[in-house]
Scaffold this motif. Structure first.
Motif, PDB file in Angstrom:
ATOM      1  N   THR A 189      35.973  42.672  40.315  1.00  0.00           N
ATOM      2  CA  THR A 189      35.704  41.244  40.502  1.00  0.00           C
ATOM      3  C   THR A 189      35.882  40.495  39.189  1.00  0.00           C
ATOM      4  OG1 THR A 189      34.168  41.719  42.301  1.00  0.00           O
ATOM      5  CG2 THR A 189      33.963  39.568  41.247  1.00  0.00           C
ATOM      6  N   PHE A 190      35.343  41.053  38.107  1.00  0.00           N
ATOM      7  CA  PHE A 190      35.512  40.429  36.797  1.00  0.00           C
ATOM      8  C   PHE A 190      36.992  40.289  36.435  1.00  0.00           C
ATOM      9  CE2 PHE A 190      36.462  41.153  32.315  1.00  0.00           C
ATOM     10  CZ  PHE A 190      35.949  39.982  31.763  1.00  0.00           C
TER      11      PHE A 190
ATOM     12  N   SER B 259      41.767  37.188  35.532  1.00  0.00           N
ATOM     13  CA  SER B 259      43.178  36.897  35.801  1.00  0.00           C
ATOM     14  C   SER B 259      43.371  35.437  36.202  1.00  0.00           C
ATOM     15  CB  SER B 259      43.726  37.784  36.918  1.00  0.00           C
ATOM     16  OG  SER B 259      44.086  39.039  36.430  1.00  0.00           O
ATOM     17  N   LEU B 260      42.495  34.954  37.071  1.00  0.00           N
ATOM     18  CA  LEU B 260      42.603  33.553  37.488  1.00  0.00           C
ATOM     19  C   LEU B 260      42.435  32.607  36.299  1.00  0.00           C
ATOM     20  CD1 LEU B 260      40.653  33.433  40.869  1.00  0.00           C
ATOM     21  CD2 LEU B 260      43.127  33.335  40.512  1.00  0.00           C
ATOM     22  N   GLY B 261      41.423  32.850  35.478  1.00  0.00           N
ATOM     23  CA  GLY B 261      41.187  31.984  34.317  1.00  0.00           C
ATOM     24  C   GLY B 261      42.322  32.018  33.321  1.00  0.00           C
ATOM     25  N   LEU B 262      42.757  33.212  32.966  1.00  0.00           N
ATOM     26  CA  LEU B 262      43.867  33.354  32.019  1.00  0.00           C
ATOM     27  C   LEU B 262      45.144  32.765  32.602  1.00  0.00           C
ATOM     28  CD1 LEU B 262      45.029  34.449  29.377  1.00  0.00           C
ATOM     29  CD2 LEU B 262      45.343  36.652  30.531  1.00  0.00           C
ATOM     30  N   GLY B 263      45.385  33.040  33.865  1.00  0.00           N
ATOM     31  CA  GLY B 263      46.592  32.518  34.520  1.00  0.00           C
ATOM     32  C   GLY B 263      46.618  31.005  34.550  1.00  0.00           C
TER      33      GLY B 263
ATOM     34  N   ALA C  98      48.549  35.345  40.639  1.00  0.00           N
ATOM     35  CA  ALA C  98      48.843  36.178  41.812  1.00  0.00           C
ATOM     36  C   ALA C  98      48.013  37.462  41.792  1.00  0.00           C
ATOM     37  CB  ALA C  98      50.336  36.503  41.877  1.00  0.00           C
ATOM     38  N   SER C  99      47.917  38.094  40.632  1.00  0.00           N
ATOM     39  CA  SER C  99      47.114  39.317  40.520  1.00  0.00           C
ATOM     40  C   SER C  99      45.640  39.025  40.801  1.00  0.00           C
ATOM     41  CB  SER C  99      47.257  39.932  39.124  1.00  0.00           C
ATOM     42  OG  SER C  99      48.555  40.406  38.912  1.00  0.00           O
ATOM     43  N   GLY C 100      45.136  37.946  40.253  1.00  0.00           N
ATOM     44  CA  GLY C 100      43.731  37.593  40.453  1.00  0.00           C
ATOM     45  C   GLY C 100      43.400  37.330  41.906  1.00  0.00           C
ATOM     46  N   VAL C 101      44.250  36.570  42.570  1.00  0.00           N
ATOM     47  CA  VAL C 101      44.029  36.294  43.994  1.00  0.00           C
ATOM     48  C   VAL C 101      44.110  37.584  44.791  1.00  0.00           C
ATOM     49  CG1 VAL C 101      45.004  35.147  46.028  1.00  0.00           C
ATOM     50  CG2 VAL C 101      44.754  33.879  43.888  1.00  0.00           C
ATOM     51  N   GLY C 102      45.076  38.431  44.472  1.00  0.00           N
ATOM     52  CA  GLY C 102      45.217  39.706  45.171  1.00  0.00           C
ATOM     53  C   GLY C 102      44.000  40.602  44.997  1.00  0.00           C
ATOM     54  N   ILE C 103      43.479  40.680  43.793  1.00  0.00           N
ATOM     55  CA  ILE C 103      42.299  41.508  43.523  1.00  0.00           C
ATOM     56  C   ILE C 103      41.094  40.992  44.310  1.00  0.00           C
ATOM     57  CG2 ILE C 103      40.603  42.139  41.759  1.00  0.00           C
ATOM     58  CD1 ILE C 103      43.019  42.175  39.767  1.00  0.00           C
TER      59      ILE C 103
END
Length: 144
Positions: free
Chosen positions: A31-32, A37-41, A72-77
């Protein structure tokens, strides 16, 4: 109704959900990493020049593309019941980031080289977390 009818109409009370329903909470590290990923992205996609200044990699369009990859990675996770594939995508992204930093290092001046080295150390630290988390989700017997 008679007492015989009341006795016959009793149903067994279920105390558990069926096995097919996953009730385990998300693993905190995954989750972290999804939120990270979302924040960095978002930072890379919306402020690529700021990220270029912070990292020493002066290619805003490339950083914007990397930001979209992170999102994309963050949403996928965060959206996946088994985020192993998305966690491994972060590991692949880390390898690309490190290669980009290595390439930028050769063409950088002294000021940017220290920023690039600091960025590489940060990426290596996150890479270790990404690998541990991806492996944990890949080989977890509960999930597979």
């Amino acid at each position: 109704m008679t007492s015989a009818t009341l006795t016959e109409s009793r149903h067994e009370v279920k105390t558990r959900l069926p096995r097919s329903i996953d009730t385990t909470p998300p693993k905190p590290l995954a989750t972290f990493l999804g939120l990270f990923s979302l924040g960095l992205g978002l930072a890379e996609a919306l402020k690529p020049r700021g990220m270029a200044g912070a990292t020493g990699v002066h290619s805003p369009n490339l950083l914007r593309a990397y930001g979209l990859r992170e999102i994309a990675s963050g949403v996928g996770i965060l959206a996946s019941r088994n985020p192993a594939v998305w966690l491994w995508s972060r590991v692949g992204g880390d390898a690309i980031d490190l290669a980009t930093l290595a390439s930028a290092y050769g063409a950088a001046g002294e000021r940017d080289r220290s920023r690039i080295m600091a960025s590489a150390v940060a990426v290596l630290g996150v890479t270790a977390l990404d690998v541990l988390c991806a492996a944990d989700h890949t080989y977890d017997p509960v999930e597979n």
